[in-house]
Design a protein around this motif. Structure first.
Motif, PDB file in Angstrom:
ATOM      1  N   LEU A  90       0.822  -1.205   0.000  1.00 35.94           N
ATOM      2  CA  LEU A  90       0.000   0.000   0.000  1.00 35.94           C
ATOM      3  C   LEU A  90       0.860   1.262   0.000  1.00 35.94           C
ATOM      4  O   LEU A  90       0.569   2.233  -0.704  1.00 35.94           O
ATOM      5  CB  LEU A  90      -0.924  -0.004   1.215  1.00 35.94           C
ATOM      6  CG  LEU A  90      -2.163  -0.911   1.123  1.00 35.94           C
ATOM      7  CD1 LEU A  90      -2.813  -1.079   2.486  1.00 35.94           C
ATOM      8  CD2 LEU A  90      -3.160  -0.344   0.118  1.00 35.94           C
ATOM      9  N   GLN A  91       1.914   1.261   0.790  1.00 37.96           N
ATOM     10  CA  GLN A  91       2.804   2.412   0.820  1.00 37.96           C
ATOM     11  C   GLN A  91       3.444   2.633  -0.553  1.00 37.96           C
ATOM     12  O   GLN A  91       3.627   3.782  -0.997  1.00 37.96           O
ATOM     13  CB  GLN A  91       3.895   2.206   1.886  1.00 37.96           C
ATOM     14  CG  GLN A  91       3.386   2.210   3.332  1.00 37.96           C
ATOM     15  CD  GLN A  91       3.126   3.620   3.848  1.00 37.96           C
ATOM     16  OE1 GLN A  91       2.966   4.555   3.096  1.00 37.96           O
ATOM     17  NE2 GLN A  91       3.081   3.758   5.161  1.00 37.96           N
ATOM     18  N   THR A  92       3.766   1.533  -1.223  1.00 34.38           N
ATOM     19  CA  THR A  92       4.327   1.646  -2.567  1.00 34.38           C
ATOM     20  C   THR A  92       3.314   2.265  -3.528  1.00 34.38           C
ATOM     21  O   THR A  92       3.665   3.117  -4.370  1.00 34.38           O
ATOM     22  CB  THR A  92       4.755   0.261  -3.076  1.00 34.38           C
ATOM     23  OG1 THR A  92       5.740  -0.287  -2.189  1.00 34.38           O
ATOM     24  CG2 THR A  92       5.350   0.351  -4.473  1.00 34.38           C
ATOM     25  N   LYS A  93       2.058   1.866  -3.380  1.00 35.91           N
ATOM     26  CA  LYS A  93       1.009   2.424  -4.251  1.00 35.91           C
ATOM     27  C   LYS A  93       0.835   3.922  -4.008  1.00 35.91           C
ATOM     28  O   LYS A  93       0.603   4.693  -4.955  1.00 35.91           O
ATOM     29  CB  LYS A  93      -0.310   1.692  -4.004  1.00 35.91           C
ATOM     30  CG  LYS A  93      -0.300   0.214  -4.375  1.00 35.91           C
ATOM     31  CD  LYS A  93       0.036   0.003  -5.840  1.00 35.91           C
ATOM     32  CE  LYS A  93       0.054  -1.484  -6.182  1.00 35.91           C
ATOM     33  NZ  LYS A  93       0.507  -1.719  -7.579  1.00 35.91           N
ATOM     34  N   ILE A  94       0.946   4.349  -2.764  1.00 37.70           N
ATOM     35  CA  ILE A  94       0.801   5.772  -2.463  1.00 37.70           C
ATOM     36  C   ILE A  94       1.933   6.569  -3.100  1.00 37.70           C
ATOM     37  O   ILE A  94       1.721   7.647  -3.673  1.00 37.70           O
ATOM     38  CB  ILE A  94       0.763   5.993  -0.933  1.00 37.70           C
ATOM     39  CG1 ILE A  94      -0.530   5.429  -0.358  1.00 37.70           C
ATOM     40  CG2 ILE A  94       0.883   7.481  -0.599  1.00 37.70           C
ATOM     41  CD1 ILE A  94      -0.631   5.509   1.147  1.00 37.70           C
TER      42      ILE A  94
END
Length: 411
Positions: A90-94
């Protein structure tokens, strides 16, 4: 004193049966391997045996409890490990979403990915053990921790009870962690702040992360609201405690259009970019004591990614603020995962220590029971031979008495 013939016979028979009884006792000891065939053999030893056996049984039961506790903790650790991996994704997607070369279609696709990851994470939060009990529901093991309300929001519906298991005589251990602590609460040591803007803003300004300028400042741990008003723009900062009560008087100051810096009274600074208009506001909140429901964060993130922003500076600013807020909150959630996983590791290590101690105790109990119950074969064999000799002697003596002429005399 006159001794009758009947007395002689009875005395002989008693001697023989007495020796037979003693011989039988020794024989039973040897055949069973037990020193105490019945409590009468050693009343004190029998009482000690009962006490030791009870202690051994309790120790074994505590060992079974530790197995159950370890199974629950290991399963919880496995689920949180998966959740941690998901949080990395999720952090990568952000970070990817912050790339301004993406178009609306790209962000909408990413929105669906975030929604899918949220559903996966919710499945982890509502995981059950092998017995069908929910891992993160506190005392209410038959109730799912998180459910969707009428608006589609994931809400907490269980409790924060700890399922305690007796793992040692003087030690109870929690074999589970409640979902509110794991998925909606920051770790105790987390002092980070998240920033954001309400959907009512009409300007194009964005707000940075808060910078703590004075760790011992008077308002460290409180929340802040920044309101823009007037022409030229002024900022009014209102401080709130975690109950929502206003702390002190609001502070109004001219907005610095060059640096965008806004000083928050009591130890923090933020930067608000140009583009704010009268009526816009921003919030700065500490994650400590805040409900940072990870599923609601992901819902807000998915909605922001789904909304078209091309040609709309207000929506673009809202997206940027939401990305920034989501990143900070998810970092706090990730920190909570790590804290709980660390706690689980400590508890599992303690169970290992208790298992080792339990094994040592069990060996001690077995040794004590062997001392109390088991027969010494060498001694018993020698006693068996002695008892047999005594029986033979008693039998032979009785036969000799029978052959005396005095007893054979006719009436």
């Amino acid at each position: 004193m006159r001794i009758s013939t009947a007395q002689f016979y009875q005395t002989g028979v008693n001697a023989i049966t007495g020796q037979q009884s003693k011989l039988l006792d020794v024989y039973q000891q040897i055949s069973s391997g037990k020193r105490m065939v019945s409590p009468k053999d050693d009343p004190l030893g029998a009482a000690q045996t009962i006490n030791t056996s009870q202690a051994q049984t309790l120790n074994a039961r505590l060992g079974e409890n530790r197995i159950a506790a370890r199974q629950g903790l290991t399963l919880t650790e496995t689920k949180l490990s998966s959740a941690s991996d998901l949080m990395h994704e999720l952090q990568t997607k952000i970070v990817q979403a912050q790339n301004e070369t993406l178009n609306d279609s790209d962000r909408q696709t990413m929105s669906q990915v975030v929604t899918n990851l949220k559903e996966t994470l919710m499945g982890i939060a509502n995981a059950t053990d092998g017995a069908g009990q929910y891992l993160f529901s506190g005392f209410q093991g038959d109730r799912a921790p998180f459910v969707l309300d009428a608006a589609g929001n994931a809400v907490w519906q269980a409790d924060q009870g700890k399922r305690m298991i007796q793992v040692d005589n003087a030690r109870q251990m929690s074999s589970s962690d409640d979902g509110k602590q794991v998925f909606s609460t920051a770790a105790d040591g987390d002092r980070s702040y998240f920033t954001g803007s309400p959907a009512t803003n009409t300007g194009s300004a964005t707000i940075s992360n808060a910078v703590i300028t004075n760790p011992t400042g008077a308002n460290i741990g409180n929340d802040f609201k920044i309101d823009f008003s007037g022409a030229p723009l002024d900022t009014t900062v209102t401080v709130y405690d975690k109950t929502g009560a206003v702390v002190g008087a609001p502070v109004t100051a001219p907005y610095d259009t060059v640096t965008g810096k806004v000083t928050l009274p009591g130890g923090l600074d933020v930067t608000v970019s140009t583009g704010a208009v009268p009526g816009d506001s921003f919030y700065v909140k500490t994650v400590k004591g805040e409900d940072i429901n990870v599923f609601q964060t992901l819902d807000k993130l998915a909605a922001a990614l789904k909304a078209p922003v091309t040609g709309n500076t207000t929506t673009l600013a809202s997206l940027r603020n939401t990305l920034n807020e989501s990143q900070t909150k998810l970092s706090a959630n990730f920190g909570s995962f790590l804290t709980v996983r660390s706690s689980i590791g400590v508890r599992i290590n303690e169970l290992d220590v208790l298992d080792s101690a339990g094994s040592t105790k069990d060996l001690g109990y077995k040794g004590e029971l062997a001392r109390l119950e088991d027969v010494d074969m060498y001694t018993a064999t020698m006693e068996l031979q002695m008892r047999k000799t005594n029986l033979d002697a008693a039998t032979q003596a009785f036969q000799i008495i029978q052959q005396l002429s005095f007893f054979n005399a006719k009436a």
